[in-house]
Every structure is written in C-alpha cells, then in structure tokens.
Design a protein around this motif. Sequence first.
Motif, PDB file in Angstrom:
ATOM      1  N   THR A 122      20.027  19.718  77.721  1.00  0.00           N
ATOM      2  CA  THR A 122      18.719  19.787  77.084  1.00  0.00           C
ATOM      3  C   THR A 122      18.270  18.367  76.787  1.00  0.00           C
ATOM      4  O   THR A 122      18.978  17.602  76.146  1.00  0.00           O
ATOM      5  CB  THR A 122      18.768  20.616  75.788  1.00  0.00           C
ATOM      6  OG1 THR A 122      19.268  21.915  76.096  1.00  0.00           O
ATOM      7  CG2 THR A 122      17.389  20.739  75.165  1.00  0.00           C
ATOM      8  N   THR A 124      15.338  15.936  75.105  1.00  0.00           N
ATOM      9  CA  THR A 124      14.221  15.845  74.161  1.00  0.00           C
ATOM     10  C   THR A 124      13.769  14.387  74.084  1.00  0.00           C
ATOM     11  O   THR A 124      14.562  13.486  74.349  1.00  0.00           O
ATOM     12  CB  THR A 124      14.613  16.342  72.748  1.00  0.00           C
ATOM     13  OG1 THR A 124      15.744  15.601  72.301  1.00  0.00           O
ATOM     14  CG2 THR A 124      14.945  17.816  72.742  1.00  0.00           C
ATOM     15  N   THR A 133      11.123  20.070  74.906  1.00  0.00           N
ATOM     16  CA  THR A 133      12.357  19.943  75.682  1.00  0.00           C
ATOM     17  C   THR A 133      12.150  20.186  77.170  1.00  0.00           C
ATOM     18  O   THR A 133      11.184  20.811  77.594  1.00  0.00           O
ATOM     19  CB  THR A 133      13.420  20.953  75.195  1.00  0.00           C
ATOM     20  OG1 THR A 133      12.944  22.281  75.419  1.00  0.00           O
ATOM     21  CG2 THR A 133      13.755  20.761  73.744  1.00  0.00           C
ATOM     22  N   VAL A 135      15.047  21.567  80.082  1.00  0.00           N
ATOM     23  CA  VAL A 135      16.416  22.086  80.188  1.00  0.00           C
ATOM     24  C   VAL A 135      16.823  22.143  81.657  1.00  0.00           C
ATOM     25  O   VAL A 135      16.089  22.689  82.490  1.00  0.00           O
ATOM     26  CB  VAL A 135      16.514  23.488  79.541  1.00  0.00           C
ATOM     27  CG1 VAL A 135      17.919  24.047  79.696  1.00  0.00           C
ATOM     28  CG2 VAL A 135      16.111  23.429  78.081  1.00  0.00           C
TER      29      VAL A 135
END
Length: 160
Positions: A122, A124, A133, A135
């Motif tokens: 993930t 950020t 985010t 992923v």
Amino acid sequence: MNKSLRNLKRGAQGGFTLIELVVVIVILGILAATAIPRFSNLSADARFAKMQAAAGSLRAASAMYHAQWLVASSDSATPTVTMEGMNITGANGYPTADAAGIVAAAGGLGDYQLAYTGGVVTVTPDQAHTACTVVYTPAAAGPPVVPPVVTINASQANCG
C-alpha cells in the motif's frame, strides 16, 4: 522665481496620495482573499497527481519485470530477474509485493510511505493522508496466472 514655483508644484504631483495607496492595498487584499482558497486546493491536486504517478510506476515496473522474465526463461523455477543491475524477486512471472520485488523494480518509491500488509503493498503520499492510496496486489497462481492488480483509491476528495 516664477520658474522655480512651477518646478516645485510639478515635483509635489510626482508621488501617490495616501488615499491612492489605501485603495491599492484594499484591492490587493480582496484579490488575495479570493485567490488563497484556490491555491490551497492545489496541494490536493498535487497529491492526487503524485498517486497517479505511483500507480503508473507500479504498472510499468510490473510489465517490465514480466517482459524480462519471459525473455530470460519464463520458468517459475527462476523467479528472480535482473533489472538495471538489481535482482528483483518475483512469483508467477511478476514482481512480489515487497521491498525486493515491486518496490525495487519501481525504483524504490522513496517519496512515498509504504506499508506491507496482507501480501500487498500500500502506497500513500505521506502519513497525514492515509485514505489516499494505491495498492499493488501481486499476481495469483493459475492456471492461468492472474496478473497483478494496481488499485487506485486516491481521489481529489481523500487526497485533500
């Protein structure tokens, strides 16, 4: 004498009056008050663009790994591929979801916060915007092999 009085009067008219200066300051204040909210919204736009770039980097790195894996051997017994002098780990023909896999293939992603949980990576933009985010879910074994998925959860709203 007449000539010097005209020069004195002409020199007195060369500057701005106090009223003119106050009017200019008020106009600048009004312009600043209307422009500041627009500039504060640019930070959310920048974060959103940053996350779009991260998603593109992950997709490109995954595709490059897969192409080099196919050229090298396309054998599941040799999951490691050398990209730009670095050994990138992989599984099912694509990079793994860890620092030695997709993160290394994508160039390290040094400007982002990374979390490795539940077999996914993930990404950020920083610690303050955890809802903004991207992923990376690694490839799943087949047959047929399911390619990795890059999910963009970033939007203008949650990156602000």
